[in-house]
Design a protein around this motif. Structure first.
Motif, PDB file in Angstrom:
ATOM      1  N   MET A   1       0.816  -1.278  -0.082  1.00 20.36           N
ATOM      2  CA  MET A   1       0.017  -0.013   0.030  1.00 20.36           C
ATOM      3  C   MET A   1       0.846   1.222  -0.042  1.00 20.36           C
ATOM      4  SD  MET A   1      -2.852   1.146   2.701  1.00 20.36           S
ATOM      5  CE  MET A   1      -3.838   2.524   2.531  1.00 20.36           C
ATOM      6  N   SER A   2       0.515   2.116  -0.905  1.00 26.46           N
ATOM      7  CA  SER A   2       1.489   3.413  -1.155  1.00 26.46           C
ATOM      8  C   SER A   2       1.125   4.487   0.234  1.00 26.46           C
ATOM      9  CB  SER A   2       1.082   4.094  -2.446  1.00 26.46           C
ATOM     10  OG  SER A   2      -0.066   4.665  -2.221  1.00 26.46           O
ATOM     11  N   VAL A   3       2.040   5.211   0.617  1.00 21.06           N
ATOM     12  CA  VAL A   3       2.095   6.189   1.798  1.00 21.06           C
ATOM     13  C   VAL A   3       2.169   7.571   0.855  1.00 21.06           C
ATOM     14  CG1 VAL A   3       3.046   7.012   3.634  1.00 21.06           C
ATOM     15  CG2 VAL A   3       3.012   4.556   3.225  1.00 21.06           C
ATOM     16  N   GLN A   4       1.287   8.342   1.128  1.00 17.64           N
ATOM     17  CA  GLN A   4       1.293   9.641   0.900  1.00 17.64           C
ATOM     18  C   GLN A   4       1.947  10.672   1.450  1.00 17.64           C
ATOM     19  OE1 GLN A   4      -0.250  10.848  -2.001  1.00 17.64           O
ATOM     20  NE2 GLN A   4       0.034  13.218  -1.677  1.00 17.64           N
ATOM     21  N   HIS A   5       3.502  11.054   1.050  1.00 21.69           N
ATOM     22  CA  HIS A   5       4.270  11.875   1.566  1.00 21.69           C
ATOM     23  C   HIS A   5       3.878  13.276   1.233  1.00 21.69           C
ATOM     24  CE1 HIS A   5       6.986   9.859   4.422  1.00 21.69           C
ATOM     25  NE2 HIS A   5       7.291   8.966   3.381  1.00 21.69           N
ATOM     26  N   ARG A   6       3.986  14.431   2.431  1.00 17.88           N
ATOM     27  CA  ARG A   6       3.918  15.536   1.935  1.00 17.88           C
ATOM     28  C   ARG A   6       5.052  16.267   2.174  1.00 17.88           C
ATOM     29  NH1 ARG A   6      -0.321  14.178   5.431  1.00 17.88           N
ATOM     30  NH2 ARG A   6       0.725  15.278   7.341  1.00 17.88           N
ATOM     31  N   VAL A  24       8.840  13.216  -8.205  1.00 13.88           N
ATOM     32  CA  VAL A  24       7.363  13.296  -7.501  1.00 13.88           C
ATOM     33  C   VAL A  24       6.325  13.196  -8.837  1.00 13.88           C
ATOM     34  CG1 VAL A  24       6.092  14.984  -6.307  1.00 13.88           C
ATOM     35  CG2 VAL A  24       8.483  14.227  -5.668  1.00 13.88           C
ATOM     36  N   ALA A  25       6.544  13.955  -9.723  1.00 15.55           N
ATOM     37  CA  ALA A  25       5.615  14.095 -10.790  1.00 15.55           C
ATOM     38  C   ALA A  25       5.122  12.878 -11.083  1.00 15.55           C
ATOM     39  CB  ALA A  25       5.877  15.144 -11.791  1.00 15.55           C
ATOM     40  N   ARG A  26       6.020  11.922 -11.149  1.00 17.98           N
ATOM     41  CA  ARG A  26       5.569  10.421 -11.711  1.00 17.98           C
ATOM     42  C   ARG A  26       4.853   9.538 -10.861  1.00 17.98           C
ATOM     43  NH1 ARG A  26       9.470   9.699 -16.051  1.00 17.98           N
ATOM     44  NH2 ARG A  26      10.995  11.289 -16.017  1.00 17.98           N
ATOM     45  N   HIS A  27       4.456  10.029  -9.425  1.00 20.47           N
ATOM     46  CA  HIS A  27       3.866   9.438  -8.503  1.00 20.47           C
ATOM     47  C   HIS A  27       2.974  10.290  -7.857  1.00 20.47           C
ATOM     48  CE1 HIS A  27       6.826   6.135  -9.095  1.00 20.47           C
ATOM     49  NE2 HIS A  27       7.701   6.777  -9.528  1.00 20.47           N
ATOM     50  N   PRO A  28       1.912  10.793  -8.510  1.00 24.13           N
ATOM     51  CA  PRO A  28       1.054  11.679  -7.788  1.00 24.13           C
ATOM     52  C   PRO A  28       0.188  10.951  -6.681  1.00 24.13           C
ATOM     53  CG  PRO A  28       0.119  10.982 -10.040  1.00 24.13           C
ATOM     54  CD  PRO A  28       1.763  10.649  -9.963  1.00 24.13           C
ATOM     55  N   ASP A  29       0.369   9.529  -6.851  1.00 28.40           N
ATOM     56  CA  ASP A  29      -0.606   8.966  -5.732  1.00 28.40           C
ATOM     57  C   ASP A  29       0.245   8.687  -4.423  1.00 28.40           C
ATOM     58  OD1 ASP A  29       1.232   7.202  -7.123  1.00 28.40           O
ATOM     59  OD2 ASP A  29       0.525   5.412  -6.287  1.00 28.40           O
ATOM     60  N   ARG A  30       1.738   8.948  -4.488  1.00 35.65           N
ATOM     61  CA  ARG A  30       2.641   8.798  -3.134  1.00 35.65           C
ATOM     62  C   ARG A  30       2.818  10.049  -2.887  1.00 35.65           C
ATOM     63  NH1 ARG A  30       4.906   3.385  -3.370  1.00 35.65           N
ATOM     64  NH2 ARG A  30       6.378   4.100  -1.661  1.00 35.65           N
ATOM     65  N   PHE A  31       2.885  11.067  -3.437  1.00 37.87           N
ATOM     66  CA  PHE A  31       3.639  12.459  -2.943  1.00 37.87           C
ATOM     67  C   PHE A  31       2.684  13.689  -3.414  1.00 37.87           C
ATOM     68  CE2 PHE A  31       6.912   9.436  -4.423  1.00 37.87           C
ATOM     69  CZ  PHE A  31       7.627   9.001  -3.235  1.00 37.87           C
ATOM     70  N   ALA A 283      14.840   9.032  -5.947  1.00 33.04           N
ATOM     71  CA  ALA A 283      13.689   8.046  -6.070  1.00 33.04           C
ATOM     72  C   ALA A 283      13.973   6.667  -4.978  1.00 33.04           C
ATOM     73  CB  ALA A 283      13.724   7.141  -7.327  1.00 33.04           C
ATOM     74  N   TYR A 284      15.283   6.310  -4.694  1.00 32.52           N
ATOM     75  CA  TYR A 284      15.457   5.396  -3.563  1.00 32.52           C
ATOM     76  C   TYR A 284      14.805   6.269  -2.062  1.00 32.52           C
ATOM     77  CZ  TYR A 284      17.713   2.222  -0.457  1.00 32.52           C
ATOM     78  OH  TYR A 284      17.775   1.069   0.610  1.00 32.52           O
ATOM     79  N   GLY A 285      15.351   7.050  -1.893  1.00 31.29           N
ATOM     80  CA  GLY A 285      15.191   7.960  -0.913  1.00 31.29           C
ATOM     81  C   GLY A 285      13.519   8.342  -0.474  1.00 31.29           C
ATOM     82  N   LEU A 286      13.007   8.682  -1.572  1.00 30.77           N
ATOM     83  CA  LEU A 286      11.507   9.002  -1.593  1.00 30.77           C
ATOM     84  C   LEU A 286      10.596   7.834  -1.419  1.00 30.77           C
ATOM     85  CD1 LEU A 286      11.173  11.625  -4.587  1.00 30.77           C
ATOM     86  CD2 LEU A 286      10.743  11.921  -2.049  1.00 30.77           C
ATOM     87  N   PRO A 289      10.854   2.062   1.891  1.00 34.13           N
ATOM     88  CA  PRO A 289      11.623   0.835   1.552  1.00 34.13           C
ATOM     89  C   PRO A 289      11.213   0.644   0.284  1.00 34.13           C
ATOM     90  CG  PRO A 289      10.008  -0.018   3.052  1.00 34.13           C
ATOM     91  CD  PRO A 289       9.818   1.709   2.954  1.00 34.13           C
ATOM     92  N   ASP A 290      10.261   0.911  -0.445  1.00 29.93           N
ATOM     93  CA  ASP A 290       9.971   0.529  -1.737  1.00 29.93           C
ATOM     94  C   ASP A 290      10.962   0.853  -2.829  1.00 29.93           C
ATOM     95  OD1 ASP A 290       7.880  -0.596  -0.521  1.00 29.93           O
ATOM     96  OD2 ASP A 290       6.444   0.807  -0.881  1.00 29.93           O
ATOM     97  N   ARG A 291      10.876   0.569  -3.906  1.00 28.30           N
ATOM     98  CA  ARG A 291      11.871   0.808  -5.150  1.00 28.30           C
ATOM     99  C   ARG A 291      10.624   1.472  -5.923  1.00 28.30           C
ATOM    100  NH1 ARG A 291      17.542   0.606  -5.254  1.00 28.30           N
ATOM    101  NH2 ARG A 291      17.882  -1.226  -3.750  1.00 28.30           N
ATOM    102  N   ILE A 292      10.948   2.583  -6.544  1.00 35.27           N
ATOM    103  CA  ILE A 292       9.795   3.313  -7.239  1.00 35.27           C
ATOM    104  C   ILE A 292      10.530   3.844  -8.553  1.00 35.27           C
ATOM    105  CG2 ILE A 292       8.482   4.112  -5.409  1.00 35.27           C
ATOM    106  CD1 ILE A 292       9.470   7.036  -5.717  1.00 35.27           C
TER     107      ILE A 292
END
Length: 401
Positions: A1-6, A24-31, A283-286, A289-292
């Motif tokens: 399950m993705s986590v929304q970071h602000r 960030v723009a590649r993952h609007p569901d996460r950030f 991307a690793y830090g954002l 522990p998932d790879r995006i």
């Protein structure tokens, strides 16, 4: 399950900030972007804030405030505009923020990064000075607050990826990871790796900023040319991974494909490889522990053909030697090293001193620090006082050249 970071991105118009927003723009569901800051590129800040719907922006002064409002698209509601150094720290610690990209270059980035650590955020650390100038204080803040610390410099991010996996590995370690013999930091060698030594005195700023592999700002590019940046990374690695100086080694690797390595007691060496693209560690830090997906292309090893390694030449790169000297002398000397270098590089870029005089400025300030018996600062105010004093000494030395 993705986590929304602000996210709060301190230094959003620099190269790391721009790359962060690309990921960030590649993952609007996460950030989502909560806050952005810039110092001089205010029009670019306005464009970023509009495109990514930032709720807050931080600018340095009244003039920047007016420039931002003038650049803002007509008819759209303005974000909240905060102003000044304290606003950087306050925003980094804002309860609305869950993750902070600390990407302001130089000592100016220290208050915001430290505030984020003290507030227990996920700190994506791309600011070297937080550890070079305030390693003990910063790591104590991470431990006490329970913050997550993810290094974004490609070298430290590589080491982090190669260290043993554990549930709390993003927390500040008290001791070196079990089984690790040494850390191997790779360095490209910059644009002057093969330049005749007698030609270095006439190097121009444009030549020093023409890095063969990475696209970076001018100050960081000069640091790469002198390998002072690698010295700062040695100091960072000491604090990030609780590693004694004697177990950290620098290896010149001109292809910039192996970003760093970890050697274990059994003789195994683990390396992290990738394109010379900051979006990989970002991307690793954002996503940790998932790879995006970071938007980075394939690394074609067969096309690359070879990987070269060599020992750094400390005659060619005296700033690297001075960095090890400073780490051995203690935190006060590390502050002096960084402050003196910032003044020296600025002097070189402005044509006030020659390229080969950069290490002379640093060595003079380190000698001054030793002569005064500079102690380890116990507060941010003491760090900034020592930083300011060193800058005055360095500026006076540059003027005398």
């Amino acid at each position: 399950m993705s986590v929304q970071h602000r996210l709060c991105i301190l230094g959003s118009t620099g190269s790391v900030g721009v790359s962060t927003l690309d990921v960030v723009a590649r993952h609007p569901d996460r950030f989502s972007v909560h806050a952005l800051s810039a110092y001089s590129r205010i029009e670019a800040l306005a464009e970023q804030a509009a495109r990514h719907a930032a709720r807050v922006v931080i600018v340095p002064d009244d003039d920047a405030h007016a420039r931002f409002k003038a650049a803002w698209p007509a008819g759209r509601p303005l974000p909240e505009i905060r102003q000044g150094t304290q606003a950087l720290a306050d925003t980094a610690a804002d309860p609305e923020v869950t993750a902070v990209m600390a990407a302001i270059v130089g000592a100016a980035g220290l208050p915001g990064a430290l505030a984020a650590a003290r507030a227990g955020k996920r700190v994506l650390l791309a600011n070297k000075e937080a550890l070079v100038a305030a390693g003990s204080l910063f790591m104590q803040a991470v431990r006490e607050s329970g913050a997550e610390l993810l290094p974004i410099d490609s070298e430290h991010n590589a080491i982090f990826q190669c260290l043993p996996q554990s549930a709390d590995r993003a927390r500040a370690p008290a001791n070196p990871a079990e089984g690790v013999r040494r850390l191997l930091l790779t360095a490209s060698g910059g644009p002057f790796r093969r330049t005749a030594l007698d030609q270095l005195e006439s190097v121009t700023p444009d030549q020093a900023c023409a890095h063969p592999n990475w696209r970076m700002g001018r100050k960081i590019s000069v640091d790469s040319a002198t390998m002072l940046n690698k010295g700062l990374e040695v100091i960072e690695a000491h604090w990030l991974f609780s590693m004694p100086m004697e177990r950290i080694q620098v290896v010149v690797h001109p292809q910039s494909v192996v970003h760093s390595m970890v050697e274990y007691l059994d003789g195994s060496i683990l390396a992290q490889l990738g394109q010379p693209d900051m979006r990989t560690p970002i991307a690793y830090g954002l996503g940790y522990p998932d790879r995006i997906d970071g938007g980075v292309g394939l690394l074609e090893l067969a096309r690359l053909g070879r990987l070269d390694f060599e020992t750094p030449d400390l005659v060619r790169f005296p700033c690297l030697r001075l960095s090890f000297d400073a780490l051995g002398q203690g935190q006060g000397a590390c502050i002096a090293l960084n402050a003196a270098n910032e003044v020296a590089v600025d002097g070189f870029l402005r044509g006030r001193i020659r390229y080969t005089q950069i290490p002379s400025v640093i060595e003079h300030c380190l000698d001054d620090s030793v002569a005064r018996g500079a102690q380890t600062p116990s507060s941010l105010a003491e760090i900034l006082d020592l930083d300011a004093r060193t800058r005055r000494v360095a500026a006076g030395f540059c003027d005398a050249r």
